[in-house]
Design an enzyme around this catalytic site. Sequence first.
Site, short mmCIF file in Angstrom:
data_model
loop_
_atom_site.label_atom_id
_atom_site.label_comp_id
_atom_site.label_asym_id
_atom_site.label_seq_id
_atom_site.Cartn_x
_atom_site.Cartn_y
_atom_site.Cartn_z
CE LYS A 1 58.76 23.49 93.18
NZ LYS A 1 59.07 22.73 91.97
CG ASP B 1 63.24 30.59 95.20
OD1 ASP B 1 62.12 30.21 95.61
OD2 ASP B 1 63.73 30.25 94.10
CD1 TRP C 1 65.61 25.64 91.78
CD2 TRP C 1 64.77 26.58 89.93
NE1 TRP C 1 64.86 24.69 91.11
CE2 TRP C 1 64.34 25.24 89.98
CE3 TRP C 1 64.38 27.37 88.85
CZ2 TRP C 1 63.53 24.67 89.00
CZ3 TRP C 1 63.58 26.81 87.86
CH2 TRP C 1 63.16 25.48 87.95
#
Lengths: 362, 362
Positions: A197, A173, A102
């Site tokens: 999530k 993030d 990511w």
Amino acid sequence: MHRVHNFSAGPSQLPLPVLKEVQEELLDIQGMGASIMEISHRGKIFGPIYDQVRERLREALGLDDSWRVGFVTGGATMQFGLIPMNFLSQDGRAAYFHTGTWSKKAIADAKLFGKVDLPFDSSESDFDHVPPPGATFTLDSSTRYAHFTSNNTIVGTQFASEPDTGGVPLVCDASSDFLSRPIDVDRYGMIYAGAQKNVGPAGVTIVCIRDSFLASNKVSDRAIPALMNYEQHLDQMPNTPPVFPIYMVNLVLGWLLEQGGVTAMQEKSGAKAALLYDEIDKDDYYRGTAQKESRSVMNVPFRLTDEAAEAHFIEKAEAAGLHGLKGHRFVGGMRASIYNACPMESVQALVDFMDEYRRTHG
Amino acid sequence: MHRVHNFSAGPSQLPLPVLKEVQEELLDIQGMGASIMEISHRGKIFGPIYDQVRERLREALGLDDSWRVGFVTGGATMQFGLIPMNFLSQDGRAAYFHTGTWSKKAIADAKLFGKVDLPFDSSESDFDHVPPPGATFTLDSSTRYAHFTSNNTIVGTQFASEPDTGGVPLVCDASSDFLSRPIDVDRYGMIYAGAQKNVGPAGVTIVCIRDSFLASNKVSDRAIPALMNYEQHLDQMPNTPPVFPIYMVNLVLGWLLEQGGVTAMQEKSGAKAALLYDEIDKDDYYRGTAQKESRSVMNVPFRLTDEAAEAHFIEKAEAAGLHGLKGHRFVGGMRASIYNACPMESVQALVDFMDEYRRTHG
């Protein structure tokens, strides 16, 4: 009703009471004779929900009035481009902690807009670790922000605490460990997270930005399309938002606060992760893939020492009602994602299965 | 179960059989023991859904293999910025038909990236009309594309047919009349639509781009963040998509095809709109706001000649189970949105109410 023990990495398990409430009012919300999906986002039903979800978010995260919150789309990946577009001028400089897939995408997008430094980079060791707790980093004095991925779903690493950047505001993030523990918000300029999530279904991304960060970092010399300008989203709806995902985030946050908020989540996550890592570390039948000091309490990847048996393990687990254990192709093996909504009973069922599997196939 | 006659402009009514199916399988889809919202977007359940929704979309729109389809987020508004970012180079030229609030936003974003011509502009008359059927426009030979909003929700106007641009490919914001009638796809380079009017809940936007349009117009000299590049989305999932909204679009498209597709929708819409406009035109108690030749069959704004009574009309209608009739503040009065999922019975109920209201309050 059939329900499995769900270890999906994301989209992932949602609290069952929330799903039941959604099901019950799906055709008729609050007796108004229509679904939450069929009514105006500026009307009498969704208006208060939109206010409530932002209030709950502030309460859960501990954000005071110096913060503004918004709901955007495109997942964390869309923010990878929007963050430098909004906050990194062409001659500006940002620091990115490079800890996995990511951060790699975030870095690539940031480089399109300004200068990028990497104060930490674990790509050489397959991202098997993050900076140790208490690590300090000396950044160039012109650094506008320092970006990090608090939890890395693929390799299963997690920052135990925020990196010390000498006062450079953090941009985080937090997609995969959002609201799983208290954080020191004073050190952040921006926190963002895809909902899928820990706080809802896929389709909405939460963005929290500190007023002072916005004021001092907003790029002024770049033309930004209206909806790509973060200011358009904060505490308001510039256009039709993803109503249903936001409605669900509101219900999940209600559940989370009722459970005791992030402190309770941290305790529960710690206990779940300890149970699972203890099983993995018991002998060398199983092994973890991340360095111990960097282990995540959200995503627990593990291998069998006998790697050839892993497909069989996953197949048997699925048959035993343990879903979503196949590891990411980058790491292989197995991965158990044990986000907020995953109950201790599911982790216990997995540990029992692992024990039994070792006994019968060891 | 209480259900109103729903005239919301968007998010708007969904087909009841679809909502019932969603409700039924909300906690356990296809017997797998989890919600559609709790499983991997690359797994055995959602994979086939993602294939099916694109197939159904191609079938419903009549798109052959020269077209690519994708699902993005941010609504039509996000595409206002992404379209020129992807397709309009700094020295390039595009034409925009200026027919309302949405084209205004699209034009503003396009001007950030290149040159914009307005071959048609009805802003001087409060956007009460669009080009008449068969109108032809001579565009600069360097024009890359001609953008138009096929239906304008606020004022209630609709292009009766595509504007003739002498071969310049059309780019169409079809958000509010998507799949309500057959269109001549050969004249388009790109068609896009937020789902929340005609094909699903808010939170997903459909994008269809012709291969040749992509090949000849893709801007090469501009750095575009990964997820803002349309090529990343077409026929693939670059990141976690809005799973639940897409799943619902798939069900709505299944319903639409079962009903007979866009031809059947066109017939039904025509009949619904005729019933309503006939009531409006019966005498001068009510009046329409758009010019007759430009009237939309999707959004029907109307006023009472006695404008002071409008609040009372809306209140009484709501009490009679007719929801969502308050007009947009730009036009005032009332607006009935009668998208694909709105049954004839609802329009009949509205017309009966209007008749009764005229009789008792006229």
